[in-house]
Design a protein around this motif. Structure first.
Motif, mmCIF file in Angstrom:
data_model
loop_
_atom_site.group_PDB
_atom_site.id
_atom_site.type_symbol
_atom_site.label_atom_id
_atom_site.label_comp_id
_atom_site.label_asym_id
_atom_site.label_seq_id
_atom_site.Cartn_x
_atom_site.Cartn_y
_atom_site.Cartn_z
ATOM 1 N N ALA A 197 0.884 -1.290 0.051
ATOM 2 C CA ALA A 197 -0.161 0.170 0.023
ATOM 3 C C ALA A 197 0.916 1.293 -0.096
ATOM 4 N N VAL A 198 1.811 1.227 0.810
ATOM 5 C CA VAL A 198 2.600 2.375 0.861
ATOM 6 C C VAL A 198 3.429 2.566 -0.450
ATOM 7 N N LEU A 199 3.960 1.484 -1.129
ATOM 8 C CA LEU A 199 4.656 1.484 -2.381
ATOM 9 C C LEU A 199 3.650 2.052 -3.594
ATOM 10 N N ILE A 200 2.419 1.740 -3.494
ATOM 11 C CA ILE A 200 1.563 2.334 -4.282
ATOM 12 C C ILE A 200 1.179 3.710 -4.075
ATOM 13 N N LEU A 201 1.297 4.102 -2.905
ATOM 14 C CA LEU A 201 1.079 5.649 -2.554
ATOM 15 C C LEU A 201 2.243 6.403 -3.181
ATOM 16 N N ILE A 202 3.328 5.985 -3.121
ATOM 17 C CA ILE A 202 4.670 6.461 -3.551
ATOM 18 C C ILE A 202 4.644 6.465 -4.730
ATOM 19 N N PHE A 203 4.222 5.571 -5.582
ATOM 20 C CA PHE A 203 4.316 5.468 -7.010
ATOM 21 C C PHE A 203 3.218 6.513 -7.725
ATOM 22 N N THR A 204 2.089 6.411 -7.051
ATOM 23 C CA THR A 204 1.074 7.232 -7.281
ATOM 24 C C THR A 204 1.413 8.823 -7.317
ATOM 25 N N ILE A 205 1.951 8.986 -6.442
ATOM 26 C CA ILE A 205 2.491 10.320 -6.199
ATOM 27 C C ILE A 205 3.506 10.763 -7.387
ATOM 28 N N LEU A 206 4.385 9.891 -7.674
ATOM 29 C CA LEU A 206 5.510 10.033 -8.732
ATOM 30 C C LEU A 206 4.743 9.981 -10.065
ATOM 31 N N PHE A 207 3.858 9.322 -10.308
ATOM 32 C CA PHE A 207 3.251 9.269 -11.802
ATOM 33 C C PHE A 207 2.433 10.403 -11.955
ATOM 34 N N SER A 208 1.918 11.257 -10.620
ATOM 35 C CA SER A 208 1.200 12.287 -11.001
ATOM 36 C C SER A 208 2.041 13.427 -11.205
ATOM 37 N N LEU A 209 3.330 13.428 -11.100
ATOM 38 C CA LEU A 209 3.987 14.676 -11.344
ATOM 39 C C LEU A 209 4.190 14.929 -12.881
ATOM 40 N N PRO A 210 4.265 16.301 -12.742
ATOM 41 C CA PRO A 210 4.392 16.604 -14.384
ATOM 42 C C PRO A 210 5.389 16.171 -15.208
ATOM 43 N N ILE A 211 6.542 16.013 -14.514
ATOM 44 C CA ILE A 211 7.621 15.398 -15.270
ATOM 45 C C ILE A 211 7.490 14.045 -15.654
ATOM 46 N N ALA A 212 6.702 13.388 -15.238
ATOM 47 C CA ALA A 212 6.336 12.131 -15.316
ATOM 48 C C ALA A 212 5.943 11.813 -16.689
ATOM 49 N N ALA A 213 4.937 12.916 -17.341
ATOM 50 C CA ALA A 213 4.193 12.766 -18.589
ATOM 51 C C ALA A 213 4.840 13.639 -19.778
ATOM 52 N N THR A 214 4.831 13.111 -21.010
ATOM 53 C CA THR A 214 5.492 13.680 -22.042
ATOM 54 C C THR A 214 4.874 15.212 -22.275
ATOM 55 N N ASP A 215 3.557 15.342 -21.844
ATOM 56 C CA ASP A 215 2.964 16.826 -22.327
ATOM 57 C C ASP A 215 3.283 17.724 -21.003
#
Length: 497
Positions: free
Chosen positions: A44-62
Motif C-alpha cells: 500500500a505504501v509503495l502504491i502511494l509513493i508511485f501514485t505521487i511519482l506518476f502524478s508529477l508533471p515531469i512523468a508525462a510527455t505533455d
C-alpha cells in the motif's frame, strides 16, 4: 546524610532511546507479529509513493499532471506487475515516467512476503527465525504454522537466506541475458543503438516480471513475425512464471551437475539435489497447461480469419504456443484479443485464472493449487483417503488452503465483474476477461479497461491489488491462524453433490 539514588539518565547512544530506534523497533515488532498485515502495508505504501511519482508533471510527455485515477491505476498495475493500463504507456509517459515504470516492476516482482522479509531484514539487520518464516511463507504458506510442518517443502528454513539471494541475483542475471539476446535483433531491425539498448532491457524486464508493457507505441506489431524475438519473450515469461523456489532448485542442480562434470564424482551431498514435490508439480503442471492451451487455441482459432485463419500450419502452431504462454500472466500479444472467438476467450479466462507458479512474478491461483485440487479429486474417485504425488503424501491442510485460495479468487472476480457490468454496461465476456486479467495480473485486455470511467478504474485497481496481495497473504494468515484443538465435536456428514 544519607545518599540518594539518582534516576538513571537515558543514554543518547542507546538505539532504542532514539526516535529512529523506536521506529525501527516498532516496525520490527509489527513485522514479526503480523507478517501478512506488514506485507499489505508495504504494498500500500509503495502504491502511494508511485501514485505521487506518476502524478508529477515531469512523468508525462505533455508536462501536465496525470489525473489521479490514471496515476493510481498505473501505480497499482506496475507494483502488482499486471500490465493493464488506462493510458497509452508508450506515449503518455516521459523518460522519467518510463524509468519509474521500470523500477516499479522490479520491486513488485519480488513478491509480497519476500519483499516484506527483505525490508524486515533491512529494519532488524538480521534474518531471524520469524523473518525466515515470513520469507518461507511466500514459497509455502504452511510455514506459518505454529506446529510441525510436513517434510519436502519447496525451500527449507535454513535455505531462506540463499533463496533471497537467488531472488535478487536470478532476476538480474536472467534479465541481462534476455536483453543480450534481444539487443542484436533490434539492431538488425534498424533500431538506433541507444534506443535498442533501452528497449532490450525494458522488454526483458517486462517479460521476466510477467508485466507485458511495451516501450514503443506499436507494441509487438513490428516483431509479430520475428520468432526469435518472440521466443526470447516466451523464455523470459516462463522463467518468471515458474517461481523463485524452482529457479533456486534448478540453479542448485546445475551447480551439482557442474561439480560432477569437473570432478567426476557421482556421490556426495554437494552432487545430489532432490527435487521437492512442489518443484515437480510446478514444472509438470506448467508444461501441461502450455501444451493443452496451445492445442485448444489451434482447434478453436485455425479457421478464424481475424487471428490464425490466414496463417500456415507452422505459424499457427507457434502463435498458439505464444498465446498460451502469455495468457498465464505474460501480457504480450501479437493478435487483437477482441478478435478471438468467444470459446477462445473463455479458455483464456481459465488459463489466466490459474496463472503461474507460487512465489513467482505471475499471478492467479497458482498451478500447484490446481494440481492439489485435481490430486484430491483423483484420490476421491479411487476411494483413497490420502493425496499422493511423486511418492509423497500431501496432507489435508494443503487441500484446505487450496480451496480457500480458489474461493477467494472466485469471490473477488465475481464481485468485481458485477460492479464493472453495472458501471460499464459492457458485454459479460469482455468484462469477465478484463476482470480476470486484473485479478491474475495477466495484462491482456479486450480494450474495456481503458474505456472505463473513474469508478470502474478504481474497482479494477482494487481487483489487481487483491489478486497480487490477497491470495498469498490470505493463505499465510489462514495457516498462521490454525491452532491446536484439544477436543472434537460429534461427527455428522452433510449431503454433498
Amino acid at each position: 546524610m544519607s545518599a540518594r539514588t539518582l534516576p538513571a539518565r537515558p543514554n543518547p547512544f542507546n538505539r532504542s532511546a532514539t526516535l529512529a530506534g523506536r521506529i525501527r523497533d516498532g516496525m520490527r515488532e509489527f513485522s514479526e507479529n503480523s507478517p501478512s498485515r506488514f506485507a499489505i502495508l508495504i504494498f500500500a505504501v509503495l502504491i502511494l509513493i508511485f501514485t505521487i511519482l506518476f502524478s508529477l508533471p515531469i512523468a508525462a510527455t505533455d508536462g501536465k499532471m496525470t489525473p489521479l485515477a490514471d496515476a493510481l491505476f498505473t501505480a497499482v498495475s506496475v507494483i502488482c506487475v499486471t500490465g493493464l493500463s488506462t493510458v497509452d504507456m508508450a506515449t503518455h509517459w516521459s523518460a522519467f515516467g518510463h524509468t519509474i515504470v521500470y523500477i516499479g516492476v522490479q520491486i513488485g516482482a519480488l513478491g509480497v512476503l519476500t519483499l516484506a522479509s527483505i525490508l524486515g531484514l533491512a529494519i532488524s539487520r538480521k534474518l531471524g527465525l520469524r523473518a525466515r518464516l515470513i520469507a518461507a511463507s511466500d514459497t509455502n504458506p504452511l510455514r506459518m504454522h505454529h506446529g510441525p510442518v510436513a517434510e519436502g517443502q519447496a525451500v527449507r528454513l535454513g535455505e531462506i537466506g540463499s533463496l533471497l539471494a537467488t531472488v535478487a541475483i536470478s532476476a538480474l542475471v536472467i534479465e541481462a541475458l534476455l536483453a543480450a539476446l534481444l539487443f542484436p535483433r533490434m539492431l538488425i531491425d534498424g533500431i538506433p543503438v541507444g534506443e535498442a539498448v533501452w528497449h532490450s532491457f525494458y522488454y526483458s524486464a517486462m517479460a521476466f516480471t510477467n508485466t507485458g508493457f511495451a516501450p514503443n507505441a506499436e507494441g509487438l506489431a513490428p516483431f509479430a513475425d520475428d520468432y526469435f524475438f518472440l521466443g526470447v519473450l516466451m523464455l523470459g515469461v516462463v522463467l518468471g512464471a515458474i517461481g523463485f523456489p524452482v529457479i533456486y532448485t534448478l540453479s542448485r542442480s546445475l551447480r551439482a551437475w557442474g561439480i560432477r562434470r569437473r570432478t567426476g564424482r557421482v556421490h556426495g551431498t554437494e552432487t545430489r539435489v532432490r527435487w521437492s514435490v512442489h518443484v515437480k508439480l510446478t514444472i509438470v503442471t506448467s508444461l501441461l497447461l502450455i501444451v493443452v492451451g496451445a492445442a485448444l487455441y489451434i482447434a478453436l482459432e485455425f479457421d478464424n480469419p481475424k487471428t490464425f485463419g490466414q496463417l500456415d500450419a507452422g505459424d499457427t502452431v507457434f502463435q498458439s504456443f505464444f498465446l498460451s504462454v502469455m495468457t498465464r500472466s505474460g501480457g504480450f500479444s501479437t493478435i487483437s484479443i477482441p478478435d478471438l472467438n468467444g470459446s477462445s476467450l473463455l479458455v483464456t479466462d481459465m488459463l489466466m485464472f490459474i496463472g503461474g507458479g507460487s512465489a513467482s512474478t505471475a499471478g492467479g491461483i497458482k498451478v500447484t493449487t490446481l494440481a492439489v485440487l485435481f490430486l484430491a479429486a483423483f484420490a476421491e474417485a479411487r476411494g483413497v483417503h490420502d493425496m499422493e504425488s511423486f511418492g509423497r503424501r500431501i496432507p489435508s491442510d494443503v487441500l484446505r488452503l487450496g480451496v480457500s485460495v480458489v474461493l477467494w479468487g472466485a469471490t473477488t472476480v465475481a464481485v468485481s465483474s458485477i460492479l464493472i457490468l453495472q458501471i460499464s454496461k459492457a458485454s459479460l465476456d469482455f468484462v469477465l476477461f478484463d476482470v480476470i486479467s486484473a485479478f491474475a495480473t495477466s495484462g491482456l485486455t479486450t480494450g474495456l479497461t481503458a474505456s472505463l470511467p473513474d469508478a470502474g478504474v478504481y474497482i479494477m485497481a482494487a481487483t489487481m491489488f487483491m489478486g497480487r496481495v490477497g491470495t498469498v497473504t490470505l493463505a499465510a494468515a489462514l495457516a498462521a491462524s490454525q491452532r491446536q484443538q484439544l477436543y472434537k465435536r460429534p461427527e455428522e456428514r452433510p449431503i454433498v453433490g
